[in-house]
Design an enzyme around this catalytic site. Sequence first.
Site, PDB file in Angstrom:
ATOM      1  N   LYS A   1      36.637  -1.365  31.779  1.00  0.00           N
ATOM      2  CA  LYS A   1      36.673   0.080  31.557  1.00  0.00           C
ATOM      3  C   LYS A   1      35.357   0.542  30.968  1.00  0.00           C
ATOM      4  O   LYS A   1      34.894  -0.090  30.023  1.00  0.00           O
ATOM      5  CB  LYS A   1      37.818   0.368  30.592  1.00  0.00           C
TER       6      LYS A   1
ATOM      7  N   LYS B   1      36.029  -3.443  27.360  1.00  0.00           N
ATOM      8  CA  LYS B   1      36.008  -2.000  27.159  1.00  0.00           C
ATOM      9  C   LYS B   1      34.689  -1.654  26.487  1.00  0.00           C
ATOM     10  O   LYS B   1      34.400  -2.116  25.379  1.00  0.00           O
ATOM     11  CB  LYS B   1      37.182  -1.569  26.289  1.00  0.00           C
TER      12      LYS B   1
HETATM   13  C1  PBG Z   1      42.108   4.508  23.045  1.00  0.00           C
HETATM   14  C2  PBG Z   1      41.682   4.772  24.424  1.00  0.00           C
HETATM   15  C3  PBG Z   1      40.586   5.536  24.874  1.00  0.00           C
HETATM   16  C4  PBG Z   1      40.667   5.569  26.249  1.00  0.00           C
HETATM   17  C5  PBG Z   1      41.767   4.792  26.607  1.00  0.00           C
HETATM   18  N1  PBG Z   1      42.366   4.287  25.456  1.00  0.00           N
HETATM   19  C6  PBG Z   1      39.605   6.318  24.137  1.00  0.00           C
HETATM   20  C7  PBG Z   1      38.486   5.736  23.422  1.00  0.00           C
HETATM   21  O1  PBG Z   1      38.294   4.531  23.289  1.00  0.00           O
HETATM   22  O2  PBG Z   1      37.753   6.580  22.899  1.00  0.00           O
HETATM   23  C8  PBG Z   1      39.708   6.297  27.143  1.00  0.00           C
HETATM   24  C9  PBG Z   1      40.295   6.795  28.381  1.00  0.00           C
HETATM   25  C10 PBG Z   1      39.485   7.769  29.114  1.00  0.00           C
HETATM   26  O3  PBG Z   1      38.368   8.176  28.768  1.00  0.00           O
HETATM   27  O4  PBG Z   1      40.018   8.181  30.135  1.00  0.00           O
HETATM   28  N2  PBG Z   1      41.286   3.652  22.331  1.00  0.00           N
END
Ligand code: PBG
Length: 315
Positions: free
Chosen positions: A241, A188
């Site tokens: 992601k 991520k």
């Molecule tokens: C929680 C989380 C996030 C997303 C998914 N789980 C936000 C982040 O890390 O700021 C992002 C999902 C998206 O942008 O569609 N940590």
Amino acid sequence: MRRLRRTRTLRELVRETDLDPRHLVQPLFVVAGEGVREEVPSMPGIERLSISELVAEADELQAGGVGAVILFGIPASKDEAGSGAYDPEGVVQMGVRALKEAHPELVVITDVCLCEYTSHGHCGIVRDGEVDNDITIELLAKTAISQADAGADVVAPSDMMDGRVEAIRSQLDEEGHPNVAIIAYSAKYASAFYGPFRDAASSTPEFGDRRGYQMDPANALEAVREAELDLAEGADVVMVKPAMPYLDVIRRVKEETGARVGAYQVSGEYSMLKAAARQGWIEERAAVIESLTAIRRAGADLVFTYHAKEAAGWL
Ligand code: PBG
């Protein structure tokens, strides 16, 4: 090469990648209250839903062939410890119960993170200006257990703390949930494409940013290492992601681990496509299907996307 491109049926006969509603996961935002459907301004077509509306949405998704959802909670109040995340009566826990009761066969996935629940918006407990890894993973495991107790089929940690998959796996096993699977957000990235989500969940960090725990967009070898560690700790699926800017990472993780790979087409990717389509600058349907096909072609087995419901209708 053109002989096999002449007609639609010839092209379909030799197509390498298939895209089907059953590959898609619809993210849903759950809020407290009764009969609430609140538009997210930066994500046209996406709404925050209270429980009854959540169930109604799942009816439509299932009718359209989408068999899986991931839930994000927007609690009525936030605090330093993110206690809404592991409250047995929290919005997500109540949402899971309602969904599983109405649709036992729907795959209900829960996002495991504290950022939607902390007053400061970070993904864990802050000590001396930094997110403390080991205190945080205890609370993440507690969150996962409360979601599994509510009936979640799969928990998906998105916090990027080290060792969280192992903590969650061992506690799930100890607490009587050996069959609950883990989809780890393994690679991520600290991405600018999460902007609209943070708007939807009011989870923008109050100070600093998430670069101390989310990955540097310049790195790909590190993504493979993250995925390998999560698999060794007990992850059932590893996830990359965002998706479109990281197709090479999806491919590498797939090839080097051979594991089931998920990809998350995030809020910013969705909103860009929607915005350009609204301006009449791109043809929405074709662009969305092309983007999802490309993510599958790169190596994703399952795709988390805000377009799931609409795309299923087009497919
Ligand atoms: C929680 C989380 C996030 C997303 C998914 N789980 C936000 C982040 O890390 O700021 C992002 C999902 C998206 O942008 O569609 N940590």
